[in-house]
Motif scaffolding. Structure first.
Motif, PDB file in Angstrom:
ATOM      1  N   MET A 328       1.928 -19.099  15.308  1.00 21.97           N
ATOM      2  CA  MET A 328       0.544 -18.769  14.980  1.00 21.97           C
ATOM      3  C   MET A 328       0.392 -18.546  13.476  1.00 21.97           C
ATOM      4  O   MET A 328       1.179 -17.814  12.873  1.00 21.97           O
ATOM      5  N   GLY A 329      -0.614 -19.174  12.894  1.00 23.59           N
ATOM      6  CA  GLY A 329      -0.877 -18.992  11.476  1.00 23.59           C
ATOM      7  C   GLY A 329      -0.123 -19.980  10.622  1.00 23.59           C
ATOM      8  O   GLY A 329       0.882 -20.580  11.034  1.00 23.59           O
ATOM      9  N   HIS A 330      -0.628 -20.175   9.412  1.00 24.03           N
ATOM     10  CA  HIS A 330      -0.023 -21.101   8.466  1.00 24.03           C
ATOM     11  C   HIS A 330      -0.342 -20.642   7.058  1.00 24.03           C
ATOM     12  O   HIS A 330      -1.384 -20.026   6.824  1.00 24.03           O
ATOM     13  N   SER A 334      -6.395 -22.187   7.928  1.00 23.86           N
ATOM     14  CA  SER A 334      -6.962 -20.945   8.446  1.00 23.86           C
ATOM     15  C   SER A 334      -7.139 -21.060   9.962  1.00 23.86           C
ATOM     16  O   SER A 334      -6.234 -20.729  10.719  1.00 23.86           O
ATOM     17  N   ASP A 335      -8.297 -21.562  10.398  1.00 26.04           N
ATOM     18  CA  ASP A 335      -8.542 -21.601  11.841  1.00 26.04           C
ATOM     19  C   ASP A 335      -8.321 -22.983  12.452  1.00 26.04           C
ATOM     20  O   ASP A 335      -8.776 -23.251  13.555  1.00 26.04           O
ATOM     21  N   PRO A 373      -4.780 -15.585  18.454  1.00 28.07           N
ATOM     22  CA  PRO A 373      -5.560 -15.333  17.239  1.00 28.07           C
ATOM     23  C   PRO A 373      -6.482 -14.124  17.357  1.00 28.07           C
ATOM     24  O   PRO A 373      -6.688 -13.395  16.378  1.00 28.07           O
ATOM     25  N   ILE A 376      -4.246 -11.009  16.955  1.00 34.11           N
ATOM     26  CA  ILE A 376      -3.803 -10.879  15.565  1.00 34.11           C
ATOM     27  C   ILE A 376      -4.947 -10.371  14.693  1.00 34.11           C
ATOM     28  O   ILE A 376      -4.769  -9.468  13.862  1.00 34.11           O
ATOM     29  N   MET A 382      -6.769  -9.459   7.781  1.00 33.57           N
ATOM     30  CA  MET A 382      -6.743 -10.903   7.614  1.00 33.57           C
ATOM     31  C   MET A 382      -7.524 -11.327   6.380  1.00 33.57           C
ATOM     32  O   MET A 382      -8.619 -10.827   6.130  1.00 33.57           O
ATOM     33  N   LYS A 384      -7.800 -14.730   5.963  1.00 36.25           N
ATOM     34  CA  LYS A 384      -8.315 -16.003   6.446  1.00 36.25           C
ATOM     35  C   LYS A 384      -8.071 -16.067   7.942  1.00 36.25           C
ATOM     36  O   LYS A 384      -7.407 -15.200   8.517  1.00 36.25           O
ATOM     37  N   VAL A 386      -6.733 -17.558  11.648  1.00 36.99           N
ATOM     38  CA  VAL A 386      -5.393 -17.882  12.121  1.00 36.99           C
ATOM     39  C   VAL A 386      -5.517 -18.745  13.376  1.00 36.99           C
ATOM     40  O   VAL A 386      -6.416 -18.544  14.198  1.00 36.99           O
ATOM     41  N   SER A 387      -4.646 -19.716  13.495  1.00 34.68           N
ATOM     42  CA  SER A 387      -4.650 -20.599  14.663  1.00 34.68           C
ATOM     43  C   SER A 387      -3.234 -21.092  14.898  1.00 34.68           C
ATOM     44  O   SER A 387      -2.329 -20.850  14.090  1.00 34.68           O
ATOM     45  N   ASN A 389      -0.107 -23.420  14.821  1.00 33.96           N
ATOM     46  CA  ASN A 389       0.373 -24.478  13.940  1.00 33.96           C
ATOM     47  C   ASN A 389       1.204 -25.465  14.750  1.00 33.96           C
ATOM     48  O   ASN A 389       1.433 -25.268  15.944  1.00 33.96           O
TER      49      ASN A 389
END
Length: 455
Positions: A328-330, A334-335, A373, A376, A382, A384, A386-387, A389
């Protein structure tokens, strides 16, 4: 004779000195405006260079407004979704076509693609007795280290190893792109045989197969695979092939290239970077987390059961107690990670082909993708969105394909060698200057003491 325990205790004590004397107070990074990880406080990377090879847009902004799900990845200016649609619509494999695009800057026509594919096929060969003398002599569970050792050894067989003219570097790069699958798969079979007591298969790549087909035929005892399996693996290779100049292993490639060193040393350094669990090794952590999740869920679980587990993970009360939901996240997106969105469609198709159990597991992955997400965002500050990856789904795909975990990160390397090669050549063409960022010393000046005066 060395006393092992005494030596271990000695090293442990010295390590504590490193821990004590190397520690830098966190506030100093803010005081001197140091961009930790070469990223600012909002996670945006420090501009360190220019490239024409690929572009990452974390979000799309129209009329000053952020468009949800607007993350983009472009190879040589072309949207990854368009590239995928192009070869998928014609029921073709994409690795070789996209490799040509990244290396040379334009999409090949039919004749150019056929010639390039033939060139890669002809180069799928290793020096005489290389498998026996290099790969099989020192098998290891760490296939990435085995690949790096093999790459460095290949330099010994190259009379022009240190020639960094563009034509020679391209020649070396094409060879490495061709033999990476062979080295990785043979290294796994050697480990599986000598360390695990399994059978060892040394299948030579036959015919004009795609890179994905080569991997599956060399790995499997019966050399059989379905079209859906090969297409899914091919898609994984395309999506992992390149991701901008700022990712850790590609930046490593450019840094090492800028020193004027040879191709083999450069790629070995990139492999060392990709091997890290914060980079190419992340997909293994996802599968381990999901296995732990399944072990803690009732047979008839609910969304609330999954939510409780993920909350416990974030609270450092479950899985590895690191407080991270892996996959999750990068650092950039962002999303929306466009690679994950594309790959998810292939994961679904492959799961359906594999049967009821795989389809049920895909549903669990999709559920985690949906609610992680939210959790989190509710528990973390946050900057930005999160989605999921691409690492979130890749481990599951490799598991369905029957790939051993030891090969998860090497598969990433088999793809990313194309991006590394493209960036290495671009660095050679343009930079002509060694990359050397600045570090500020924050210790106090100390007077020298004679040996007899030291306590």
């Amino acid at each position: 004779m060395v006393n092992a325990k005494d030596s271990a205790d000695y090293v442990k004590n010295l390590a504590s000195l490193c821990q004590e004397n190397d520690k830098i107070e966190m506030q100093l990074y803010s005081k001197y405006s140091v961009k930790r990880g070469l990223r600012d406080e909002n996670g945006k990377g420090v501009l360190a260079g220019l490239t024409t090879i690929s572009t990452i847009y974390p979000e799309k902004i129209v009329d000053g407004k952020v468009i949800p799900g607007g993350g983009e990845l472009r190879y040589r200016g072309i949207d990854i979704n368009e590239l995928v649609k192009g070869f998928v619509s014609q029921n073709r494999y994409g690795f070789e076509e996209i490799a040509y695009l990244l290396l040379f800057g334009n999409l090949p026509n039919e004749q150019e693609l056929a010639r390039f594919t033939h060139e890669l096929t002809q180069r799928r060969t290793l020096p005489t007795n290389f498998v026996r003398d290099v790969i099989m002599k020192a098998p290891s569970a760490n296939i990435m280290n085995s690949i790096a050792r093999s790459i460095l050894t290949l330099a010994s067989y190259d009379e022009k190893a240190d020639d960094i003219s563009l034509a020679n570097v391209l020649d070396q790069s094409l060879m490495l792109i061709s033999v990476f699958p062979m080295i990785a798969i043979y290294a796994y079979h050697a480990y599986n045989h000598y360390d695990q007591g399994g059978s060892m298969y040394i299948h030579n790549p036959q015919g004009n197969l795609s890179t994905a087909e080569v991997i599956l035929t060399m790995l499997r005892p019966d050399q059989q695979y379905t079209k859906q399996e090969a297409q899914t693996l091919d898609m994984a290779l395309v999506l992992h092939m390149e991701h901008g100049g700022g990712n850790n292993s590609t930046f490593t490639t450019r840094v090492v290239t800028s020193s004027g060193t040879d191709t083999y040393s450069t790629i070995a350094a990139a492999l060392g970077s990709l091997k890290g669990p914060k980079h190419g090794g992340a997909n293994i952590k996802v599968t381990q987390m999901m296995e732990d999740l399944k072990a803690h869920l009732p047979s008839e679980y609910t969304e609330d059961d999954v939510r409780k587990y993920l909350t416990a993970v974030l609270d450092k009360q479950a899985f590895d107690h690191k407080g991270l939901i892996y996959g999750m996240g990068h650092a950039i997106y962002s999303d929306n990670d466009p690679r994950a969105a594309i790959f998810k469609r292939y994961v679904s198709k492959l799961a359906q082909e594999k049967g009821e159990q795989a389809a049920k597991e895909f549903e669990l992955y999709a559920l985690v993708e949906k609610i992680a997400p939210e959790i989190i965002a509710s528990k973390r500050k946050m900057y930005k969105g999160v989605s999921a990856n691409i690492d979130f789904f890749s481990g599951f795909v490799y598991e369905m394909l029957g790939l051993p975990k030891e090969l998860y990160t090497p598969i990433f390397a088999i793809a990313r060698i194309v991006g590394w090669s493209a960036h290495r050549m671009e660095e050679l063409v343009n930079a002509q200057k060694i990359i050397r960022p600045a570090y500020m010393e924050v210790t106090e000046d100390i007077a020298y003491q004679d040996l007899q005066d030291r306590i």
